[in-house]
Write a protein that holds these residues in place. Structure first.
Motif, PDB file in Angstrom:
ATOM      1  N   GLU A 231      -0.473  -1.063   9.636  1.00 12.51           N
ATOM      2  CA  GLU A 231      -1.070  -1.472   8.721  1.00 12.51           C
ATOM      3  C   GLU A 231      -0.738  -2.487   8.166  1.00 12.51           C
TER       4      GLU A 231
ATOM      5  N   SER B 113      -1.271  -5.496   4.710  1.00 13.30           N
ATOM      6  CA  SER B 113      -1.925  -5.873   3.401  1.00 13.30           C
ATOM      7  C   SER B 113      -3.127  -6.732   3.345  1.00 13.30           C
ATOM      8  N   CYS B 114      -4.140  -6.462   2.838  1.00 15.17           N
ATOM      9  CA  CYS B 114      -5.223  -7.424   2.704  1.00 15.17           C
ATOM     10  C   CYS B 114      -5.737  -7.626   1.484  1.00 15.17           C
ATOM     11  N   GLU B 115      -4.803  -7.307   0.367  1.00 17.52           N
ATOM     12  CA  GLU B 115      -5.015  -7.477  -0.975  1.00 17.52           C
ATOM     13  C   GLU B 115      -5.004  -8.900  -1.318  1.00 17.52           C
TER      14      GLU B 115
ATOM     15  N   LYS C  36     -10.070   0.151   7.240  1.00 15.19           N
ATOM     16  CA  LYS C  36      -9.935  -0.683   5.764  1.00 15.19           C
ATOM     17  C   LYS C  36     -10.056   0.591   5.086  1.00 15.19           C
ATOM     18  N   ASN C  37      -8.870   0.764   4.182  1.00 16.28           N
ATOM     19  CA  ASN C  37      -8.824   1.788   3.212  1.00 16.28           C
ATOM     20  C   ASN C  37      -9.653   3.219   3.739  1.00 16.28           C
TER      21      ASN C  37
ATOM     22  N   GLU D 116      -6.533  -3.371  -4.006  1.00 12.77           N
ATOM     23  CA  GLU D 116      -5.882  -2.664  -3.081  1.00 12.77           C
ATOM     24  C   GLU D 116      -6.362  -2.551  -1.796  1.00 12.77           C
ATOM     25  N   CYS D 117      -5.846  -2.927  -0.811  1.00 15.52           N
ATOM     26  CA  CYS D 117      -6.451  -3.148   0.531  1.00 15.52           C
ATOM     27  C   CYS D 117      -5.249  -2.934   1.595  1.00 15.52           C
ATOM     28  N   ARG D 118      -5.518  -1.929   2.388  1.00 13.24           N
ATOM     29  CA  ARG D 118      -4.837  -1.824   3.710  1.00 13.24           C
ATOM     30  C   ARG D 118      -5.889  -1.844   5.130  1.00 13.24           C
TER      31      ARG D 118
END
Length: 374
Positions: free
Chosen positions: A302, A304-306, A257-258, A277-279
């Protein structure tokens, strides 16, 4: 209770009570990753053994040298795994050198011996043949050989487990000094031993025995799904696809995570706080107790977990103003149309003039001419 279960129960009993002399179950012994290097008439042998048998004190390994007539001559005895054993070869030793390593427990010879061959003085193999299982049913095996060998040396690889499967596709580098082959659509037992045999010009130069499940690079976990709550997100997935059925507990997972690695030991959903911001991506490996590969498999894509973007007060005010303006415009337009609807209708739909009747005019002229003549 079948034989395998009885053997396992006996070995566990020995371990629990530390009664090493009672460990007399030769079926559990095996030699793995046997490697041979020959240089300047000196042979170097190394191998690995089962982790389960390292605690037994009464285990040894007999090393035999085999001649061209397949006769075995005892050379030396070893008592440990993982250490290099050096053997000086006689000058009259044949060009093809073969060794056999045989485990012995409580002075009982085990039949699960391993053999390996190589060319004397040529250092033909720079390393053992290496095999990797990928995409659940394919396997690639690679090997190197020295520059002293002629270019017409032909290699072949086969896999044995009950039946023999020959390699289907060979690939060599530009200098013809590194070889590899690929097996496709393997349909064999991944938890039973397979024997990989490397032949050169019809003669066996290397053998390796292993289980396919121990060599498999796992595919990424499947069906990654992100669910958002008010303060965090929940990542769920399904176990990697395999050719065999194992328990969900046989997999261990790792998230990135990031760019930060996070271990996750089970298949339960992963919870984390929401960020602007989250990948995130995930990979898996097998548990040692399940007989699977304990190296990390392939990463997933990857995702997105934003945190979802919520509309601000300013945005809501702008939307409300636009809707109010449209409503006022429609009311004014309706009022204007109701007052001047006749003028608007006349302008929009003008009266169309009737066309002239040229036939009637011609008939009147003809009648007038007849009257004048009369």
């Amino acid at each position: 209770m079948d034989r395998r279960t009885s053997v396992t129960f006996l070995w566990i009993t020995c371990q629990c009570f530390h009664l090493y002399p009672c460990c007399n179950v030769t079926e559990l012994l095996s030699v793995k990753n046997l490697s041979l290097t020959i240089k300047n008439n000196e042979a170097s042998l190394t191998w690995d053994c089962d982790e389960s048998m390292k605690t037994c004190e009464n285990i040894s390994y007999d090393v035999f040298l085999k001649d061209q007539n397949l006769k075995s001559e005892f050379v030396t005895q070893a008592y440990v795994c993982g250490e290099e054993i050096s053997i000086v070869l006689e000058k009259d030793t044949p060009s093809i050198v073969c060794f056999m390593v045989m485990p012995i427990l409580n002075d009982e010879i085990d039949q699960n011996s391993s053999e390996i061959c190589s060319d004397q003085g040529r250092s033909e193999m720079t390393g053992n043949i290496t095999c990797t299982v990928y995409n659940t049913s394919s396997m690639k095996c690679s090997w190197d050989y020295s520059e002293s060998l002629p270019y017409n040396a032909k290699y072949s690889v086969s896999l044995q487990q009950g039946t023999t499967i020959h390699c289907q596709q060979y690939i060599y580098d530009l200098e013809m000094r590194t070889g590899s082959c690929s097996f496709q659509d393997l349909n064999i037992n991944y938890f039973d031993d397979v024997t990989i045999i490397l032949n050169r010009n019809g003669s066996t130069v290397l053998k390796d025995i292993f289980k396919l499940a121990e060599k498999e690079i796992l595919n990424p976990p499947r069906n990654l799904t992100v669910i958002y709550t008010k303060e965090n997100f929940i990542l769920s997935w399904k176990r990697p696809h395999t050719q065999y059925e194992v328990s969900e507990t046989c997999f261990e997972y790792q998230m990135e995570k990031n760019k930060e690695l996070i271990s996750h030991g089970s298949n339960s959903p992963f919870h984390s706080n929401l960020e602007k911001e989250c990948r995130i991506r995930i990979r898996a490996k097998g548990e040692p107790t399940c007989g699977m590969n304990t190296n990390w498999g392939q990463w997933s894509k990857e995702i997105s977990c934003e945190a979802p973007q919520e509309p601000s007060d300013k945005t809501e005010f702008i939307i409300l103003g636009i809707l109010l303006g449209l409503s006022v415009f429609l009311i004014v337009l309706t009022f204007i149309i109701s007052i001047h609807y006749k003028r608007i209708a006349k302008a929009v739909f003008p009266r169309i003039p009737q066309p002239r009747n040229y036939f009637d005019e011609t008939l009147d002229d003809n009648l007038k001419q007849i009257q004048k003549l009369v």
